[in-house]
Write a protein that holds these residues in place. Sequence first.
Motif, PDB file in Angstrom:
ATOM      1  N   SER A  44      36.969 119.760  -0.512  1.00 46.67           N
ATOM      2  CA  SER A  44      37.498 119.052   0.661  1.00 46.67           C
ATOM      3  C   SER A  44      37.224 117.554   0.629  1.00 46.67           C
ATOM      4  O   SER A  44      37.731 116.818   1.468  1.00 46.67           O
ATOM      5  N   GLU A  97      37.791 113.965  -0.063  1.00 46.93           N
ATOM      6  CA  GLU A  97      39.041 113.248  -0.298  1.00 46.93           C
ATOM      7  C   GLU A  97      38.898 112.083  -1.267  1.00 46.93           C
ATOM      8  O   GLU A  97      39.827 111.763  -2.014  1.00 46.93           O
ATOM      9  N   TYR A  98      37.746 111.400  -1.253  1.00 49.60           N
ATOM     10  CA  TYR A  98      37.542 110.188  -2.042  1.00 49.60           C
ATOM     11  C   TYR A  98      36.343 110.357  -2.970  1.00 49.60           C
ATOM     12  O   TYR A  98      35.371 111.036  -2.636  1.00 49.60           O
ATOM     13  N   ASP A 122      32.704 109.988  -1.817  1.00 50.26           N
ATOM     14  CA  ASP A 122      32.071 111.120  -1.124  1.00 50.26           C
ATOM     15  C   ASP A 122      31.232 111.888  -2.146  1.00 50.26           C
ATOM     16  O   ASP A 122      31.749 112.285  -3.191  1.00 50.26           O
ATOM     17  N   HIS A 160      32.736 114.870  -3.920  1.00 46.50           N
ATOM     18  CA  HIS A 160      33.942 114.735  -4.753  1.00 46.50           C
ATOM     19  C   HIS A 160      33.581 114.949  -6.226  1.00 46.50           C
ATOM     20  O   HIS A 160      32.531 114.486  -6.683  1.00 46.50           O
ATOM     21  N   HIS A 181      33.012 108.610   3.045  1.00 48.10           N
ATOM     22  CA  HIS A 181      33.974 108.451   1.954  1.00 48.10           C
ATOM     23  C   HIS A 181      33.546 107.456   0.882  1.00 48.10           C
ATOM     24  O   HIS A 181      34.231 107.281  -0.112  1.00 48.10           O
ATOM     25  N   THR A 194      37.108 104.419  -3.602  1.00 47.55           N
ATOM     26  CA  THR A 194      37.621 104.945  -4.859  1.00 47.55           C
ATOM     27  C   THR A 194      37.006 104.212  -6.053  1.00 47.55           C
ATOM     28  O   THR A 194      36.515 103.077  -5.921  1.00 47.55           O
TER      29      THR A 194
END
Length: 157
Positions: free
Chosen positions: A5, A7-8, A11, A14, A100, A118
């Motif tokens: 879950s 997203e970036y 996180d 990730h 994030h 990112t």
Amino acid sequence: MTTSSAEYAGDPGHPDHEEYLLELGRATYAAAGLAGIAFDVLRIHGRFESAALYNDPLGTLENRLKGIRPPLDGIDEFLSLLAEARVVRNDLIHALPVKHGLHRRTSKDLSYVRNFYTVESLREARVLFEQALRNGNKVLYSDGGAAIKRWYGDARQ
């Protein structure tokens, strides 16, 4: 632990978070170099004593560079890149960790937001910092290294 879950890459959940942290380290290291190259140009071409520069923040070093006379070859382009890089550097270094990644706001402008969520956002910052560093090195060696040789000669006396 990675979660699907996230997203970036900023996180921790990730799958690319480790790559994010590696790029954050690269960007941070390049950001530190901005003050380093400004310091060197001021020492070598501005004839400043190192001790007079140690506590100067990057903005102060940048302002001191504007006063070097005669102006050095390439200094205007370097100062332009340095000003742009300083804003991004301040955003990166003063960003707060959020879910994030890194998030920056300022009290001067409450609508201002910069996120480093990112790997690419960090890479863009690093590339800018490295471009400014390359330009600073061109300024440092704009006389073919003569000022550096003179500085080292003076330091030995």
